[in-house]
Write a protein that holds these residues in place. Structure first.
Motif, PDB file in Angstrom:
ATOM      1  N   VAL B  34     -55.610  14.513  -6.074  1.00 40.68           N
ATOM      2  CA  VAL B  34     -56.864  15.072  -5.564  1.00 40.68           C
ATOM      3  C   VAL B  34     -57.143  16.416  -6.235  1.00 40.68           C
ATOM      4  O   VAL B  34     -58.251  16.680  -6.689  1.00 40.68           O
ATOM      5  CB  VAL B  34     -56.812  15.224  -4.033  1.00 40.68           C
ATOM      6  N   GLY B  35     -56.103  17.246  -6.323  1.00 40.99           N
ATOM      7  CA  GLY B  35     -56.311  18.539  -6.959  1.00 40.99           C
ATOM      8  C   GLY B  35     -56.025  18.529  -8.453  1.00 40.99           C
ATOM      9  O   GLY B  35     -56.725  19.152  -9.237  1.00 40.99           O
ATOM     10  N   ALA B  36     -54.997  17.790  -8.843  1.00 38.75           N
ATOM     11  CA  ALA B  36     -54.469  17.964 -10.194  1.00 38.75           C
ATOM     12  C   ALA B  36     -54.783  16.812 -11.135  1.00 38.75           C
ATOM     13  O   ALA B  36     -54.424  16.852 -12.305  1.00 38.75           O
ATOM     14  CB  ALA B  36     -52.964  18.165 -10.133  1.00 38.75           C
ATOM     15  N   GLY B  37     -55.433  15.752 -10.654  1.00 41.88           N
ATOM     16  CA  GLY B  37     -55.716  14.618 -11.523  1.00 41.88           C
ATOM     17  C   GLY B  37     -54.425  13.987 -12.014  1.00 41.88           C
ATOM     18  O   GLY B  37     -53.445  13.920 -11.281  1.00 41.88           O
ATOM     19  N   LYS B  38     -54.410  13.575 -13.270  1.00 40.90           N
ATOM     20  CA  LYS B  38     -53.256  12.849 -13.789  1.00 40.90           C
ATOM     21  C   LYS B  38     -52.008  13.716 -13.941  1.00 40.90           C
ATOM     22  O   LYS B  38     -50.931  13.223 -14.223  1.00 40.90           O
ATOM     23  CB  LYS B  38     -53.614  12.206 -15.126  1.00 40.90           C
ATOM     24  N   ASP B  39     -52.179  15.038 -13.776  1.00 45.35           N
ATOM     25  CA  ASP B  39     -51.007  15.910 -13.895  1.00 45.35           C
ATOM     26  C   ASP B  39     -50.334  16.150 -12.552  1.00 45.35           C
ATOM     27  O   ASP B  39     -49.496  17.047 -12.419  1.00 45.35           O
ATOM     28  CB  ASP B  39     -51.409  17.249 -14.513  1.00 45.35           C
ATOM     29  N   GLY B  40     -50.705  15.336 -11.567  1.00 43.20           N
ATOM     30  CA  GLY B  40     -50.156  15.507 -10.224  1.00 43.20           C
ATOM     31  C   GLY B  40     -48.642  15.550 -10.170  1.00 43.20           C
ATOM     32  O   GLY B  40     -48.064  16.286  -9.378  1.00 43.20           O
ATOM     33  N   TRP B  41     -47.998  14.800 -11.060  1.00 40.75           N
ATOM     34  CA  TRP B  41     -46.534  14.783 -11.018  1.00 40.75           C
ATOM     35  C   TRP B  41     -45.955  16.138 -11.401  1.00 40.75           C
ATOM     36  O   TRP B  41     -44.872  16.508 -10.943  1.00 40.75           O
ATOM     37  CB  TRP B  41     -45.973  13.657 -11.878  1.00 40.75           C
ATOM     38  N   ILE B  42     -46.703  16.890 -12.205  1.00 41.15           N
ATOM     39  CA  ILE B  42     -46.226  18.234 -12.540  1.00 41.15           C
ATOM     40  C   ILE B  42     -46.393  19.145 -11.320  1.00 41.15           C
ATOM     41  O   ILE B  42     -45.536  19.980 -11.037  1.00 41.15           O
ATOM     42  CB  ILE B  42     -47.002  18.814 -13.738  1.00 41.15           C
ATOM     43  N   SER B  43     -47.505  18.939 -10.596  1.00 41.78           N
ATOM     44  CA  SER B  43     -47.708  19.700  -9.362  1.00 41.78           C
ATOM     45  C   SER B  43     -46.524  19.524  -8.427  1.00 41.78           C
ATOM     46  O   SER B  43     -46.100  20.457  -7.749  1.00 41.78           O
ATOM     47  CB  SER B  43     -48.955  19.222  -8.630  1.00 41.78           C
ATOM     48  N   ILE B  44     -46.014  18.288  -8.388  1.00 45.18           N
ATOM     49  CA  ILE B  44     -44.893  18.016  -7.489  1.00 45.18           C
ATOM     50  C   ILE B  44     -43.654  18.780  -7.937  1.00 45.18           C
ATOM     51  O   ILE B  44     -42.965  19.409  -7.131  1.00 45.18           O
ATOM     52  CB  ILE B  44     -44.631  16.504  -7.420  1.00 45.18           C
ATOM     53  N   LEU B  45     -43.407  18.772  -9.249  1.00 44.74           N
ATOM     54  CA  LEU B  45     -42.255  19.520  -9.755  1.00 44.74           C
ATOM     55  C   LEU B  45     -42.415  21.013  -9.443  1.00 44.74           C
ATOM     56  O   LEU B  45     -41.460  21.691  -9.040  1.00 44.74           O
ATOM     57  CB  LEU B  45     -42.110  19.313 -11.265  1.00 44.74           C
ATOM     58  N   LEU B  46     -43.637  21.501  -9.611  1.00 42.10           N
ATOM     59  CA  LEU B  46     -43.915  22.909  -9.348  1.00 42.10           C
ATOM     60  C   LEU B  46     -43.675  23.230  -7.879  1.00 42.10           C
ATOM     61  O   LEU B  46     -43.016  24.223  -7.535  1.00 42.10           O
ATOM     62  CB  LEU B  46     -45.371  23.204  -9.720  1.00 42.10           C
ATOM     63  N   MET B  47     -44.180  22.333  -7.018  1.00 40.05           N
ATOM     64  CA  MET B  47     -43.983  22.517  -5.579  1.00 40.05           C
ATOM     65  C   MET B  47     -42.487  22.515  -5.271  1.00 40.05           C
ATOM     66  O   MET B  47     -42.026  23.294  -4.432  1.00 40.05           O
ATOM     67  CB  MET B  47     -44.689  21.379  -4.843  1.00 40.05           C
ATOM     68  N   GLY B  48     -41.758  21.654  -5.965  1.00 41.99           N
ATOM     69  CA  GLY B  48     -40.313  21.606  -5.778  1.00 41.99           C
ATOM     70  C   GLY B  48     -39.687  22.966  -6.062  1.00 41.99           C
ATOM     71  O   GLY B  48     -38.765  23.400  -5.354  1.00 41.99           O
ATOM     72  N   LEU B  49     -40.211  23.659  -7.085  1.00 43.20           N
ATOM     73  CA  LEU B  49     -39.703  25.000  -7.412  1.00 43.20           C
ATOM     74  C   LEU B  49     -40.007  25.990  -6.287  1.00 43.20           C
ATOM     75  O   LEU B  49     -39.142  26.770  -5.884  1.00 43.20           O
ATOM     76  CB  LEU B  49     -40.357  25.499  -8.696  1.00 43.20           C
ATOM     77  N   PHE B  50     -41.247  25.930  -5.778  1.00 43.08           N
ATOM     78  CA  PHE B  50     -41.615  26.807  -4.668  1.00 43.08           C
ATOM     79  C   PHE B  50     -40.686  26.579  -3.475  1.00 43.08           C
ATOM     80  O   PHE B  50     -40.247  27.519  -2.820  1.00 43.08           O
ATOM     81  CB  PHE B  50     -43.058  26.547  -4.232  1.00 43.08           C
ATOM     82  N   VAL B  51     -40.414  25.301  -3.226  1.00 41.98           N
ATOM     83  CA  VAL B  51     -39.562  24.966  -2.083  1.00 41.98           C
ATOM     84  C   VAL B  51     -38.167  25.550  -2.281  1.00 41.98           C
ATOM     85  O   VAL B  51     -37.545  26.046  -1.335  1.00 41.98           O
ATOM     86  CB  VAL B  51     -39.526  23.442  -1.869  1.00 41.98           C
ATOM     87  N   GLN B  52     -37.700  25.526  -3.546  1.00 38.69           N
ATOM     88  CA  GLN B  52     -36.387  26.141  -3.809  1.00 38.69           C
ATOM     89  C   GLN B  52     -36.423  27.620  -3.423  1.00 38.69           C
ATOM     90  O   GLN B  52     -35.460  28.160  -2.878  1.00 38.69           O
ATOM     91  CB  GLN B  52     -36.005  25.992  -5.283  1.00 38.69           C
ATOM     92  N   GLY B  53     -37.560  28.273  -3.700  1.00 39.54           N
ATOM     93  CA  GLY B  53     -37.731  29.663  -3.289  1.00 39.54           C
ATOM     94  C   GLY B  53     -37.676  29.791  -1.774  1.00 39.54           C
ATOM     95  O   GLY B  53     -37.008  30.678  -1.225  1.00 39.54           O
ATOM     96  N   GLY B  54     -38.386  28.876  -1.105  1.00 35.29           N
ATOM     97  CA  GLY B  54     -38.403  28.874   0.362  1.00 35.29           C
ATOM     98  C   GLY B  54     -37.013  28.718   0.933  1.00 35.29           C
ATOM     99  O   GLY B  54     -36.639  29.361   1.924  1.00 35.29           O
TER     100      GLY B  54
END
Lengths: 365, 362
Positions: B34-54
């Motif tokens: 919805v936000g990232a188009g075909k690059d959504g899987w990168i968004s997920i990896l990025l979110m994974g990094l944020f979660v590591q911070g959390g």
């Protein structure tokens, strides 16, 4: 006591089933045919099977048609004619007439994609002439028509004479007009004299409607060009004055190079390395190395010619089945938008290069 | 309200993994595009990094109070009143996650497999199963969660047969929509990753060194990140970028086509496996909500609050059946979770650092 209450409760809760579909109340549809001469007039024909037993195989029991404005309306009209509910979940083939796909094919398929019960590995087939007679006419020695059409297509797929597709694979290109890839489906004709169906080649699509067709030989060529050789692929070419040879392609390697210059039209270089075995070679002198080289060279030229002819045909049909647009888009999306693929594709300059090599001549030379 | 039952870091890993993987598994490729188009899987990896911070924040916070859950150490940091408010907030959040996941579960299963079964029946059955386990202590729950985790292996195996249909060109060129789009995609994914915050409650009940605990939490989150991006990558390679916009549950949809030699319709089989992942998420969150309520009421054990919540969640879950409303609620929960999962722990950590609070010093 507690245990008994629990037991009683679970008896009440766990029995009862709202979503049971008992086999005896259901008509399992194995095949359907759609004729839609105009957008508002969709005739659906279904074949109901008669379950078989040990002494008698499953046969087609009844053919029913109805016309509605949507496929679902036709289904409910069929429901009015037959006693029990229709079950689309086991559909094996869907036949659609050539005439119906001259305009948008998607309205004919939407219900199948939308409802969870439908089975998306059904084969989609385009028919020469109306689709209804494919179920109405008699097929020699074939009790179950849907099964016959399904196995016909499956064996044709294995011989690389029709593209491998099903409802699901067919759908993706329908959504992506501008991103390249085009849909295609096998084309079938009914042979009334011999009472059989016959594979005629491939129906080519541009966006959501059919724009051209390929013969069986051209389809094989196209599939080789797509690098989608299945189990077997046979080609026949003339070798000498009045003699022809048949080869079987053992292995094909493709290299696709796409040049998208900043200005000017895009060009594509396709080069193929093909290894083959002769399965029919009347001149009989493949023991001679020189002769083999000659044949290789001749074949390379012939295959190249057929490929170029096929390429012309798919370009003429505006049907980007090789997915060149998709690759150009992947390489440079901005340039792709500038190019206007709709008009650029038919003008595309495609260079084809083929190198054929004999690797086996059978048990004689 | 400290339960004597403890879990090992190994069990912690699976508890957190099962908490994260739930409803989101089926829908995450759609949500990400919805936000990232075909690059959504990168968004997920990025979110994974944020979660590591959390997780790092949660770990720093919890290791200052090794014997206390967030419910217990928050009042020490920010005072009793705000502490109680926080407890209430988190309890409500956990409870609404249970309700939301349950109603999504009902809507998806009715859409895919059981159109005629009344939602209430399904709701009662799933809540009954959930309560049956949650009324026990943490260790028993953890054992069950470890036991069912082998089902996670079915995900790559289900996708394996369609690998030759992958069209990698759909995904190229990578990151062409820009970093902004990828960030926008990540923003929507917080809810799918929720589960890692439970670390702040499970920490005191986990045995082992602080490092082992951190490893378990970070590992669980990394595993779910990999799993999520794998299914997303697969969905994008099967569906063209425009097609995926009309398929809200792509992971089930791609399985619809898979045909193994004897079985058809893998999607329906997978639905039953996925139901287990949803139930485990429900279990963990219902447990968290009921311990929160126990804490608020200063009750001795979590069973009675649990029964109350379980009865309450059923009408809530069946009240909202349609997908549009659910998506709206999901968006709101997602925004709330950014605050509860990231913002508040960071504030608490800062307060703890400034006021130099540790468990020993209290």
């Amino acid at each position: 006591m507690k245990k008994w209450i629990g037991l009683g409760l679970s008896c009440l809760l766990l029995t009862g089933c709202w979503d049971e579909r008992q086999l005896k109340d259901q008509n399992i549809i194995l095949g359907a045919a759609i004729d839609a001469p105009s957008k508002e007039e969709i005739t659906l024909t279904i074949a109901l099977p008669q379950p078989g037993n040990e002494s008698q195989p499953t046969t087609t029991k009844q053919i029913v048609s109805a016309t509605g404005r949507t496929v679902q309306e036709s289904i409910s009209k069929i429901d009015h004619k037959i006693g029990s509910g229709l079950q689309m979940g086991k559909m094996q083939v869907l036949l659609i007439s050539k005439e119906s796909v001259q305009h948008d094919i998607y309205p004919l398929l939407d219900t199948l994609y939308r409802n969870a019960v439908s089975s998306l590995n059904a084969k989609i087939i385009i028919t020469e002439g109306e689709a209804e007679p494919f179920f109405r006419n008699e097929l020699e020695g074939e009790p179950l028509y849907s099964h016959y059409y399904n196995s016909l297509i499956r064996s044709a797929e294995a011989l690389t004479i029709v593209p491998k597709t099903n409802l699901q694979l067919f759908a993706s290109p329908l959504f992506d007009k501008n991103d390249g890839e085009a849909a295609m489906a096998p084309l079938l004709a009914f042979n009334k004299e011999e009472k059989t169906a016959e594979v005629k080649g491939t129906a080519l699509f541009d966006d959501k409607h059919m724009t051209g067709e390929l013969s069986v030989a051209e389809t094989t060529m196209l599939l080789l060009m797509k690098d989608e050789k299945e189990k077997e692929a046979a080609l026949t070419y003339p070798v000498e004055k009045d003699k022809s040879m048949t080869i079987r392609v053992e292995e094909i390697k493709r290299k696709m190079k796409i040049h998208v210059p900043k200005d000017g039209p895009a060009t594509v270089d396709l080069s193929y390395q093909l290894r083959y075995r002769t399965i029919d070679y009347p001149p009989d002198h493949l023991g001679d190395k020189k002769e083999v080289k000659e044949v290789d060279k001749k074949l390379s030229g012939e295959i190249k010619k057929s490929m170029e002819k096929t390429m012309d045909k798919i370009q003429e049909a505006h049907s980007d089945v090789l997915g060149i647009g998709l690759r150009v888009h992947a390489k440079d999306p901005d340039r792709f938008k500038q190019l206007n693929w709709d008009t650029a594709y038919p003008e595309l300059n495609v260079k084809i290069n083929v190198k054929a090599e004999l690797i086996e001549s059978g048990i004689t030379f | 309200m400290k339960s004597p039952a403890t879990i090992s870091p190994f069990q912690l890993f699976f508890v957190l993994l099962q908490a994260q993987i739930g409803i989101g598994l089926l829908t995450i490729p759609y949500t990400a595009q919805v936000g990232a188009g075909k690059d959504g899987w990168i968004s997920i990896l990025l979110m994974g990094l944020f979660v590591q911070g959390g997780i790092a924040v949660a770990w720093l916070l919890s290791s200052r109070f090794p014997g206390l859950t967030l419910y217990e150490f928050a009042p020490l940091l920010v005072g009793k009143i705000i502490g109680t408010v926080l407890t209430l907030l988190y309890t409500l959040f956990f409870f609404s996650i249970v309700a939301h996941q349950l109603s999504l579960f009902l809507s998806i299963s009715s859409n895919w497999a059981y159109p005629r079964t009344p939602h209430i029946i399904y709701a009662v059955l799933s809540v009954a199963v959930t309560v049956y386990l949650v009324k026990e202590n943490l260790r028993i729950m953890a054992r069950f969660l470890v036991l069912v985790s082998f089902l996670l292996l079915s995900i790559p195996f289900a996708i394996l047969p369609i690998i030759n249909h992958f069209e990698i060109h759909y995904l190229l060129p990578v990151a062409s929509n820009g970093v902004g789009a990828i960030m926008k995609g990540s923003e929507k994914l917080v809810l799918a990753f929720s589960g890692f915050e439970l670390f702040m409650w499970l920490y005191p009940f986990t045995e082992g060194s602080t490092k082992a605990k951190w490893k378990a939490a970070a590992g669980a989150s990394a595993a779910s990140t990999v799993l999520y991006s794998f299914v997303t990558f697969a969905s994008y390679a099967i569906f063209s970028p425009k097609e995926i916009k009309v398929v809200p549950e792509p992971v089930l949809y791609i399985l619809k086509e898979v045909e193994l030699i004897v079985i058809e319709r893998i999607d329906l089989l997978f639905l039953t496996i996925w139901a287990v992942f949803v139930l485990t998420t429900l279990m963990i969150y219902l447990y968290m909500a009921s311990t929160g309520l126990t804490h608020l009421l200063k009750a001795k054990e979590h069973r009675k609050p649990l029964y109350v919540l379980a009865v309450l969640v059923i009408p809530l879950a069946i009240a909202t059946e349609n997908r549009e409303t659910l998506a709206g609620i999901g968006d709101k929960l997602n925004s709330v979770s950014i605050v509860l999962l990231f913002f508040i722990p960071i504030v608490l950590l800062i307060v703890a650092l400034i006021r130099k609070k540790r468990e020993e010093s209290v």
